[in-house]
Design a protein around this motif. Sequence first.
Motif, PDB file in Angstrom:
ATOM      1  N   GLY A 138       0.810  -1.210   0.000  1.00 15.88           N
ATOM      2  CA  GLY A 138       0.000   0.000   0.000  1.00 15.88           C
ATOM      3  C   GLY A 138       0.843   1.258   0.000  1.00 15.88           C
ATOM      4  O   GLY A 138       0.516   2.247  -0.680  1.00 15.88           O
ATOM      5  N   GLN A 139       1.950   1.239   0.727  1.00 18.71           N
ATOM      6  CA  GLN A 139       2.842   2.402   0.745  1.00 18.71           C
ATOM      7  C   GLN A 139       3.508   2.604  -0.610  1.00 18.71           C
ATOM      8  O   GLN A 139       3.662   3.730  -1.087  1.00 18.71           O
ATOM      9  N   ARG A 140       3.895   1.510  -1.267  1.00 14.67           N
ATOM     10  CA  ARG A 140       4.487   1.628  -2.603  1.00 14.67           C
ATOM     11  C   ARG A 140       3.489   2.233  -3.586  1.00 14.67           C
ATOM     12  O   ARG A 140       3.856   3.054  -4.429  1.00 14.67           O
ATOM     13  N   ASP A 166      -3.790  -6.992  -1.077  1.00 15.78           N
ATOM     14  CA  ASP A 166      -4.764  -7.881  -0.462  1.00 15.78           C
ATOM     15  C   ASP A 166      -6.100  -7.156  -0.290  1.00 15.78           C
ATOM     16  O   ASP A 166      -6.208  -5.945  -0.496  1.00 15.78           O
ATOM     17  N   ALA A 167      -7.141  -7.907   0.099  1.00 12.73           N
ATOM     18  CA  ALA A 167      -8.500  -7.365   0.105  1.00 12.73           C
ATOM     19  C   ALA A 167      -8.640  -6.147   1.011  1.00 12.73           C
ATOM     20  O   ALA A 167      -9.281  -5.149   0.646  1.00 12.73           O
ATOM     21  N   MET A 173      -7.318   1.536  -0.165  1.00  9.63           N
ATOM     22  CA  MET A 173      -6.769   2.336  -1.257  1.00  9.63           C
ATOM     23  C   MET A 173      -7.860   2.855  -2.191  1.00  9.63           C
ATOM     24  O   MET A 173      -7.708   3.931  -2.790  1.00  9.63           O
ATOM     25  N   ARG A 174      -8.960   2.121  -2.334  1.00  9.20           N
ATOM     26  CA  ARG A 174     -10.090   2.628  -3.115  1.00  9.20           C
ATOM     27  C   ARG A 174     -10.555   3.963  -2.554  1.00  9.20           C
ATOM     28  O   ARG A 174     -10.775   4.935  -3.290  1.00  9.20           O
TER      29      ARG A 174
END
Length: 346
Positions: A138-140, A166-167, A173-174
């Motif tokens: 997520g950070q990337r 992952d879910a 992130m959405r």
Amino acid sequence: MAQVTLNNIRKVYPNGNEAVEPLSFSIADGEFVVLVGPSGCGKSTLLRMVAGLEDISEGTLSIGDSNVNHVDPAERDIAMVFQNYALYPHMTVRKNIGYGLKNRKIPAAEIEKKVQEAAKMLNLTEYLERKPSQLSGGQRQRVAMGRAVVRDPALFLFDEPLSNLDAKLRHQMRIEIKALQRRLGVTSIYVTHDQVEAMTMADRIIVLNAGRIEQIGTPAEIYHRPASTFVASFMGAPPMNLIDAQVKDGRVVIDGDTPVADAQGTGAVTMGIRPEDVEIGPTCDMPFTIDIVEELGAHRLLHGKLAGQDFTIHIGKDVAAVAGPIRISINPDAVVLFDAETGVAL
């Protein structure tokens, strides 16, 4: 920011394979549009044509008031976020975010200001001196978004950016991507095969199938009034129930003579109904046989047979799920009818 207009855009490869049939649509300034469809439907090819990474076989593409068919990708004033992040592993987060600006000969002080602003916006400030290998997925992805944000583009392009997460991270992130797009107001095109991403993020959705447009509409329009059985079965989790039916004497009937809703015309049709538009209870009029109960916490899905055909019902957690036959009723106002042969909505 900019309006994007595609006029009879087509893609044919040298081997004769037509990846995208001629299609036309416009994206308004500041709009978030999602291209969704199964693998091989042409959505990524279409995005790459907008980006300038694929040649356009026919038609015209305009960004703002300019025809960009033959404009180099670097000159299109776009920023693209890829599925695989495309970060430089030997560079820190700070250098990854600012690298594109450095190549454009932006003064160092201005680069640092933009990097700091993007890092603050994306909660990356404390990671600026780390390298990609020291970050979570997520950070990337936030770093990749930061690199796009600092360019201050007219157009954002997202190519399945969450498919490697992952879910739980995808859900997070959405929300972050949509919030960022609203904050910046940048016109955005987002490609995904995940209909949940499409429904939750889009201002408008374009459903693609085999290189052609099946439907364009808001998430509510796509969900409640699908233009075809393909859209009905692709959009929704679980998808719309599709049942063989007949129209006769002004009524839609299933199983020979069980009336469901009013309708015009006559003959065979496919009846569509969303799983949540079904009621269960002893006074209901149709028998339903339960095969499997899916417990999903806040609700349940009952999978079984209606008139001998596969059918799913969505019920709340407060409704007792029982094994064996029950009785159901269908909301007639929620019924959608499709041509039995072509699958097109009537």
